[in-house]
Design an enzyme around this catalytic site. Structure first.
Site, PDB file in Angstrom:
ATOM      1  N   ASP A  56      49.780  50.466  34.865  1.00  0.00           N
ATOM      2  CA  ASP A  56      50.629  49.061  34.956  1.00  0.00           C
ATOM      3  C   ASP A  56      50.260  48.352  34.353  1.00  0.00           C
ATOM      4  OD1 ASP A  56      53.064  51.057  35.777  1.00  0.00           O
ATOM      5  OD2 ASP A  56      53.202  50.003  37.603  1.00  0.00           O
ATOM      6  N   HIS A 109      46.353  55.324  31.762  1.00  0.00           N
ATOM      7  CA  HIS A 109      45.630  56.422  32.284  1.00  0.00           C
ATOM      8  C   HIS A 109      44.621  56.983  31.457  1.00  0.00           C
ATOM      9  CE1 HIS A 109      47.496  56.600  35.526  1.00  0.00           C
ATOM     10  NE2 HIS A 109      49.109  56.374  35.313  1.00  0.00           N
ATOM     11  N   HIS A 139      51.257  52.861  29.263  1.00  0.00           N
ATOM     12  CA  HIS A 139      50.795  52.843  30.465  1.00  0.00           C
ATOM     13  C   HIS A 139      50.168  54.374  30.677  1.00  0.00           C
ATOM     14  CE1 HIS A 139      51.791  54.048  35.444  1.00  0.00           C
ATOM     15  NE2 HIS A 139      52.055  54.994  34.661  1.00  0.00           N
ATOM     16  N   GLU A 140      50.965  55.804  29.475  1.00  0.00           N
ATOM     17  CA  GLU A 140      49.881  56.867  29.583  1.00  0.00           C
ATOM     18  C   GLU A 140      48.852  56.479  29.364  1.00  0.00           C
ATOM     19  OE1 GLU A 140      50.871  59.715  31.277  1.00  0.00           O
ATOM     20  OE2 GLU A 140      52.701  58.436  32.002  1.00  0.00           O
TER      21      GLU A 140
HETATM   22 ZN   LIG Z   1      50.721  57.049  35.485  1.00  0.00          ZN
END
Ligand SMILES: [Zn+2]
Length: 416
Positions: free
Chosen positions: A356, A278, A274-275
């Site tokens: 996500d 980003h 998830h990171e």
């Molecule tokens: Zn996040």
């Protein structure tokens, strides 16, 4: 009555009312039973505890925000701004040191006023619900380091701003914008090596299996990573998290020890993916650009109102000055700040869904992220059914239930 004074009083009361209303409605929005998606993740006793936590947090917010607003109003209406200005002017320093002392004294006063609430939050509220692991020593050391850092870094930035507004005429806001941007970029650059280690210990990840899982994933997605570190988050709280620091090839991932100790490699990888999402989707760059534009807007608006004699009359000032103008600007700026933060939060929630979806696509295991999200929100006693007003005003992340549902919806980018 002066128009500026009416505006400032309305803004203060309005923002107090909104924050209290959001907090109250949010605590009340927690349903008596957990949502069915959480049936396997939370038992009745834990859910009851989460509801109590929401109510206790709400009471704390109501009391601290009411005290805060009352103190500002009393100080303002009793002529405190002019009193302090007269006191500091009597020392006879030049405009920049006088400004530093003035804003420093106000900042110190507001910090001291908030300290009892912080102590209560950490050692009573968080303690009662089993989150707090901070010792009095860590708490005191954190505050002392925080004050020293703020005095040096904040003081340097403030001195430059006061200087530019004093001496560079109508283009002062552009100078301030350029300087503040360079300053914050430099800080972001040195934070991982100079600032974060002042507060936490970072040690290389020792768990071989987890390390291999992460490096394999990074290689597969073409993501550069210069190190995987475990941070002693358990020094302060049982709550878990993960984040990146640094840029480009210097990028490191920091996993809270609380995350590593309570989750399996699949779930940790899902959080990490998830990171990575980003970073790969350009969210970090977009946030940086947005914050640079916001800084420019703030300095531009500041330059428009700062020299208005009516603004100084509103606060009962005998002298006009850059430093007092700065403070009054931020009181006037409240509604714009709120609108901007609503927009930023909306953008951030959108980014969360996209990150996500990235994790789902690249790991091929949406259920691992679902499990991690559920267990993180259960152990953090999160509000599983928050109120829309609180989401709209304060949530940088979507409600966890919406994230779980989006992850389980088949089809590409279902919620993005
Ligand atoms: Zn996040």
């Amino acid at each position: 009555m002066n128009m500026y004074l009416i505006a400032v009083l309305c803004f203060l009361l309005l923002s107090w009312l909104l924050s209290c209303a959001a907090s109250y409605l949010n605590a009340r929005a927690m349903r008596p039973e957990p949502p069915e998606e959480f049936a396997d993740a939370i038992d009745a006793a834990t859910y009851a505890k989460a509801r109590n936590y929401a109510r206790a947090t709400m009471r704390h917010t109501l009391i601290s925000s009411t005290t805060d607003t009352a103190l500002v109003l009393i100080f303002l209406l009793a002529g405190g701004f002019n009193w302090l200005d007269t006191l500091i002017r009597a020392a006879g320093f030049g405009p920049t040191p006088t400004g530093l002392l003035y804003i420093g004294a106000l900042a110190l006063g507001s910090w001291l006023a908030s300290l009892p609430f912080e102590v209560y939050h950490t050692f009573v509220l968080e303690n009662r619900f089993g989150f707090n692991t901070t010792t009095l020593r860590t708490f005191a050391a954190d505050r002392i380091k925080g004050v020293i850092l703020t005095a040096f870094l904040g003081g340097a930035l403030l001195a430059a701003i006061l200087f530019f507004f004093q001496y560079t005429g109508q283009w002062a806001w552009v100078w301030c914008w350029g300087f503040a941007t360079a300053f914050s970029l430099a800080l972001t650059y040195v934070a991982p090596t100079w600032i974060l280690p002042l507060f936490n210990k970072f040690s290389p990840l020792e768990n071989e299996e987890l390390r291999r899982t992460i490096t394999d994933y990074a290689a597969k997605t073409g993501f550069q990573l210069s190190g995987i570190f475990v941070m002693d988050g358990s020094k302060r709280t049982t709550k878990a998290n993960a984040f990146f620091t640094g840029f480009g090839s210097k990028r490191r991932i920091a996993l809270f020890d609380t995350l590593v100790n309570s989750h399996g490699p699949e779930e940790i990888l899902a959080v990490l993916a998830h990171e990575v999402g980003h970073a790969k989707l350009g969210h970090i760059r977009k946030r940086l650009v947005a914050s640079i534009l916001k800084t420019g807007l703030i300095f531009f608006l500041m330059s428009l109102v700062m020299n208005s004699p009516a603004l100084f009359r509103a606060f009962g000032m005998e002298h006009m000055s850059i430093h007092a103008g700065l403070v009054f600007f931020f009181l006037l700026y409240t509604p714009a700040a709120m609108l901007l933060s609503v927009a930023e939060n909306a953008l951030s929630r959108r980014h969360e869904y996209q990150a996500d979806a990235f994790a789902r696509q690249t790991t091929g295991r949406p259920e691992a992220l679902v499990r991690a999200l559920k267990s993180l929100s259960v152990s953090g006693l999160s509000n599983l059914t928050p109120h829309w007003l609180a989401i709209w005003l304060e949530y940088s992340h979507p409600p966890v239930l919406d994230r779980v549902r989006a992850l389980r919806t088949s089809g590409e980018n279902a919620r993005t």
